[in-house]
Design an enzyme around this catalytic site. Structure first.
Site, PDB file in Angstrom:
ATOM      1  N   HIS A  81       3.667   0.267  -3.441  1.00  0.00           N
ATOM      2  CA  HIS A  81       4.039  -1.929  -3.042  1.00  0.00           C
ATOM      3  C   HIS A  81       5.291  -1.413  -2.855  1.00  0.00           C
ATOM      4  CE1 HIS A  81      -0.343  -2.489  -2.795  1.00  0.00           C
ATOM      5  NE2 HIS A  81      -0.180  -2.843  -4.446  1.00  0.00           N
ATOM      6  N   ASN A 112       0.831  -1.079   0.028  1.00  0.00           N
ATOM      7  CA  ASN A 112      -0.563  -0.092   0.018  1.00  0.00           C
ATOM      8  C   ASN A 112       0.311   1.234  -0.036  1.00  0.00           C
ATOM      9  OD1 ASN A 112      -2.336   1.658   0.187  1.00  0.00           O
ATOM     10  ND2 ASN A 112      -3.384  -0.185   1.332  1.00  0.00           N
ATOM     11  N   ARG A 113       0.299   2.298  -0.053  1.00  0.00           N
ATOM     12  CA  ARG A 113       1.074   3.872  -0.087  1.00  0.00           C
ATOM     13  C   ARG A 113       1.304   3.982   1.399  1.00  0.00           C
ATOM     14  NH1 ARG A 113      -3.215   3.322  -3.527  1.00  0.00           N
ATOM     15  NH2 ARG A 113      -3.563   3.731  -4.958  1.00  0.00           N
ATOM     16  N   HIS A 127      -0.807  -9.827  -3.475  1.00  0.00           N
ATOM     17  CA  HIS A 127      -1.877  -8.952  -4.753  1.00  0.00           C
ATOM     18  C   HIS A 127      -2.944  -9.839  -5.862  1.00  0.00           C
ATOM     19  CE1 HIS A 127      -3.444  -5.289  -6.163  1.00  0.00           C
ATOM     20  NE2 HIS A 127      -2.722  -4.909  -5.373  1.00  0.00           N
ATOM     21  N   SER A 128      -2.840 -10.890  -4.837  1.00  0.00           N
ATOM     22  CA  SER A 128      -4.508 -11.975  -6.446  1.00  0.00           C
ATOM     23  C   SER A 128      -5.229 -10.733  -6.407  1.00  0.00           C
ATOM     24  CB  SER A 128      -4.054 -13.132  -5.623  1.00  0.00           C
ATOM     25  OG  SER A 128      -3.171 -13.795  -5.355  1.00  0.00           O
ATOM     26  N   TYR A 129      -6.326 -11.471  -7.663  1.00  0.00           N
ATOM     27  CA  TYR A 129      -7.612 -10.614  -7.770  1.00  0.00           C
ATOM     28  C   TYR A 129      -8.184 -11.996  -8.062  1.00  0.00           C
ATOM     29  CZ  TYR A 129      -5.335  -5.998  -9.282  1.00  0.00           C
ATOM     30  OH  TYR A 129      -4.540  -4.788  -9.503  1.00  0.00           O
ATOM     31  N   GLU A 189      -6.355  -8.018   0.060  1.00  0.00           N
ATOM     32  CA  GLU A 189      -5.151  -7.627   0.652  1.00  0.00           C
ATOM     33  C   GLU A 189      -5.077  -7.044   2.217  1.00  0.00           C
ATOM     34  OE1 GLU A 189      -2.886  -4.825  -2.037  1.00  0.00           O
ATOM     35  OE2 GLU A 189      -5.284  -4.437  -2.682  1.00  0.00           O
TER      36      GLU A 189
END
Length: 323
Positions: free
Chosen positions: A103, A77-78, A173-175, A288
């Site tokens: 990331h 994340n940021r 980070h799977s979708y 996530e």
């Protein structure tokens, strides 16, 4: 089983490993530690892939931004302004998301080739992130173990040690698309989170922990996700020593069910609204598990500091079923 999946421009080979147990088959790449494929049966016993992925290495190299299936670090994340202060020292990171770090920076763990070795019913991936990589302090030694248990659940266990104080936040980070194709917007999500972290236009948390009651962020009772989410949820259980189930994703059409258990205090729900070709917005749902965005600059958030002599540990388990 392992096979050559492709070769990077500098000649580095990328391999793919296949794990199979209890009717579940997963494929993992040494490049980015990517979870390339997960195959599970639907309610009629038909097997299909339930994560978004590319069939060849070139797809991942040409489309790096979705971070499809990749291991994310040093910091998932940021981090606002691509900087943080730790023990009186300010560290400038590599900005790769406007003025912010996302990331892990321009060359995060998703773009590294990991060392891979066998583990019980799984694989152990490891790498070393040198001091100063993408601006992060400390030499970080990281290992991630993918393993299938006797039920076919996929566990991801993370460990890291450092030789200097630093910040660490690792995830996958799977979708997910439990239908196997088309849009995932009709999936139903239950998420055990009574609060979320509101963010500004750059998706940096404001610092507030807001109640989800009466808002579109309330998934405490299962409902369709729709689209329009890229938000961190505060899991009711907090940080735990062992994974606790916090979420269930269900596809009414196929009957497939995905459960998520984790030790982490947060979960980013991202409905892939900005994913590009060859996919379409809404084709997948990222769940996530993580510490909160911008925690290095938010002392009120659960800490992501790792110091010498300590071991960072985190675990997430994805379970599969039907109904």
């Amino acid at each position: 089983m392992n096979e050559l999946f492709g070769t990077l421009s500098d000649g580095t080979p990328v391999h793919r490993w296949t794990l199979e147990r209890a009717g579940v088959r997963v494929r993992i790449l040494s490049y980015g530690g990517i979870l390339q494929d997960v195959e599970v049966p639907d309610r009629d016993g038909r097997t299909g892939s339930v994560v978004l992925g590319f069939s060849d290495l070139d797809g991942y190299l040409r489309h790096p931004e979705p971070f499809l299936g990749a291991l994310i670090g040093r910091y998932a994340n940021r981090i606002a302004g691509a900087r943080f202060s730790l023990e009186g020292v300010t560290h400038a990171l590599a900005p790769n998301n406007g003025p912010n770090s996302l990331h892990g920076g321009a060359r995060g763990f998703d773009k590294r080739v990991w060392d891979v070795s066998p583990a019980e019913h799984g694989l152990r991936l490891s790498l070393v992130s040198p001091h100063g990589e993408e601006g992060f302090p400390g030499r970080l030694e990281v290992s991630v173990t993918y393993a299938l248990d006797e039920r076919g659940a996929l566990g991801i266990a993370y460990e890291a040690v450092t030789d200097a104080p630093t910040h660490v936040n690792l995830t996958n980070h799977s979708y997910w698309n439990l239908a196997g194709s088309g849009s995932a917007a009709g999936h139903e999500l239950r998420l055990d989170a009574s609060r979320f972290t509101p963010s500004d236009e750059e998706l940096i948390p404001t610092g507030e922990l807001a109640d989800v009651s009466g808002t579109r962020f309330d998934f405490r009772a299962a409902r369709k996700t729709g689209t329009g989410y890229d938000d961190n949820f505060v899991l009711d259980k907090g940080v735990t020593a062992e994974p606790v189930e916090v979420a269930e994703l269900y596809d009414p059409a196929s009957g497939r069910v995905l459960t998520v258990a984790t030790t982490e205090p947060g979960m980013q729900l991202y409905t892939a609204d900005h994913i590009g070709e060859p996919f379409s917005p809404g084709d997948g749902i990222a769940l996530e598990t993580q510490h909160f965005p911008d925690s290095p600059n938010r002392p009120e958030f659960p800490s992501t500091v790792l110091r010498p002599g300590e071991v960072f540990r985190s675990a997430t388990v994805y379970g599969f079923g039907v109904r």
